[in-house]
Every structure is written in structure tokens, then in C-alpha cells.
Design an enzyme around this catalytic site. Structure first.
Site, PDB file in Angstrom:
ATOM      1  N   ASN A  67       1.799  -0.325   8.025  1.00  0.00           N
ATOM      2  CA  ASN A  67       2.264   1.018   7.342  1.00  0.00           C
ATOM      3  C   ASN A  67       1.569   2.223   7.918  1.00  0.00           C
ATOM      4  O   ASN A  67       0.290   1.988   8.375  1.00  0.00           O
ATOM      5  CB  ASN A  67       2.162   0.883   5.800  1.00  0.00           C
ATOM      6  CG  ASN A  67       0.855   0.526   5.352  1.00  0.00           C
ATOM      7  OD1 ASN A  67       0.126  -0.452   5.791  1.00  0.00           O
ATOM      8  ND2 ASN A  67       0.428   1.068   4.202  1.00  0.00           N
ATOM      9  N   CYS A  78       6.674   2.479   6.151  1.00  0.00           N
ATOM     10  CA  CYS A  78       6.269   1.274   5.778  1.00  0.00           C
ATOM     11  C   CYS A  78       6.042   0.304   6.710  1.00  0.00           C
ATOM     12  O   CYS A  78       6.760   0.149   7.857  1.00  0.00           O
ATOM     13  CB  CYS A  78       7.296   0.598   4.624  1.00  0.00           C
ATOM     14  SG  CYS A  78       7.425   1.550   3.258  1.00  0.00           S
ATOM     15  N   GLU A  80       7.213  -2.781   7.168  1.00  0.00           N
ATOM     16  CA  GLU A  80       8.316  -3.624   7.502  1.00  0.00           C
ATOM     17  C   GLU A  80       9.535  -2.822   8.396  1.00  0.00           C
ATOM     18  O   GLU A  80       9.837  -3.262   9.499  1.00  0.00           O
ATOM     19  CB  GLU A  80       9.295  -3.991   6.274  1.00  0.00           C
ATOM     20  CG  GLU A  80       8.814  -4.902   5.402  1.00  0.00           C
ATOM     21  CD  GLU A  80       7.531  -4.226   4.139  1.00  0.00           C
ATOM     22  OE1 GLU A  80       7.418  -4.580   3.246  1.00  0.00           O
ATOM     23  OE2 GLU A  80       7.347  -2.845   4.478  1.00  0.00           O
ATOM     24  N   CYS A 115      12.994  -0.522   2.353  1.00  0.00           N
ATOM     25  CA  CYS A 115      12.662  -1.526   3.501  1.00  0.00           C
ATOM     26  C   CYS A 115      13.599  -2.683   3.211  1.00  0.00           C
ATOM     27  O   CYS A 115      14.059  -3.149   4.412  1.00  0.00           O
ATOM     28  CB  CYS A 115      11.188  -2.099   3.312  1.00  0.00           C
ATOM     29  SG  CYS A 115      10.096  -0.678   4.050  1.00  0.00           S
TER      30      CYS A 115
END
Length: 170
Positions: A67, A78, A80, A115
């Protein structure tokens, strides 16, 4: 299947908690990659580090991301989405498995809603998502990040985002 439901997904497998030591070595490798990249998270505002890693479906290459915060918060990224955007920028758009590592005591930190939808965009089928915990005290002590008895949440994108859709395009 009717036109109205053909694009909606259903989980193939229920969520379960297993131990790190019981996981296949390729999954352990993915969790370690998420742990390693987590250490590079840029989190001057929240202090909450997250690492994520996804394995490419076609060549087993691992794409990891952390992140990255911003003072305005909204433009933060983020872990992901960072990992997946990195993969897409390098030509990979299909994945076989993902892992997320963060740390909150007694809780698994799963991907946020944005996400989840981002992961779903690149999941043509239900893909497993493994959620591990990074015990910060082990980092300071320079210990292994995971022990065989550590719990890992085994879930999937369809469990995290049930009745989701990927596209209405044919």
C-alpha cells in the site's frame, strides 16, 4: 442459464482457516512475497502496512505490491491494486491465486471492497485468496515471518465478493 444470471459468480469452496505449515510450498512462497513487499509499504499516515502478491495464471510469475498512502487519502493505493496494476502494466491479466498479509491482533485483514472488485475484474474463475498475518514482533527479532502453526484464512474472490459480476460483454 438465463441472460440475467450468467455473468454472476458463486463460490466454489467455503472459507476455512488452516495452518501455514499445511499449505503447499507455492502458496507459502506467495505469502512470503506478500510479507516481503509489505516491509516497503509507504504508510506515514496510518502506519498500517499491507502486502499482496498474485501469481500469473500462464507462467507462475509473482507480482507483489504494497500500500502507498497519500496525504489526501483518496489517491492512496491499496496493496492488492498495486500488485495487480503492476502485473497489468507488464502484460499479465489472469491470475491463479492471491495472498494478502497485514497485521491486526486476532483478525484477518481481507481486501477492501474496491480491491475485491479490482481482483474480480481479472479473475475469470474463482481464485483462492490466502490471508496471512504479519507478526511485527518477529520482524524486529529477525525471525521467520511465518511459523508452521500460524493460522491462514483460505478464501476466494467469489467468497469475498459473492454474486459479483465481471463484465456484461460477450
Amino acid at each position: 442459464m438465463s441472460h440475467l444470471t450468467e455473468n454472476f459468480s458463486r463460490p466454489e469452496k467455503a472459507e476455512e482457516v488452516v495452518t501455514f505449515g499445511s499449505l503447499d510450498t507455492t502458496v507459502q512462497q506467495l505469502l512470503r512475497a506478500a510479507f516481503e513487499v509489505r516491509q516497503r509499504a509507504y504508510v506515514p499516515y496510518s502506519g498500517f502496512k499491507v502486502g499482496a502478491a498474485f501469481r500469473a495464471k500462464d507462467n507462475d510469475q509473482i507480482f507483489a505490491g504494497c500500500n502507498v498512502e497519500n496525504a489526501a487519502f483518496t489517491p492512496s493505493s491499496c496493496a492488492e491494486r498495486t500488485a495487480l496494476a503492476k502485473a497489468v502494466s507488464e502484460g499479465t491479466t489472469e491470475f491463479s491465486v492471491g495472498a494478502v498479509v497485514a497485521y491486526e491482533p486476532d483478525v484477518f485483514t481481507t481486501p477492501c471492497g474496491v480491491c475485491r472488485q479490482f481482483i474480480r475484474e481479472f479473475a475469470t474463475d474463482d481464485i483462492p485468496i490466502y490471508i496471512g498475518q504479519s507478526i511485527d514482533a518477529r520482524i524486529a527479532a529477525k525471525e521467520e515471518p511465518f511459523r508452521n502453526e500460524d493460522p491462514v484464512l483460505c478464501t476466494s474472490i467469489f467468497n469475498l465478493l459473492p454474486s459479483s459480476f465481471r463484465t456484461y460483454r460477450k
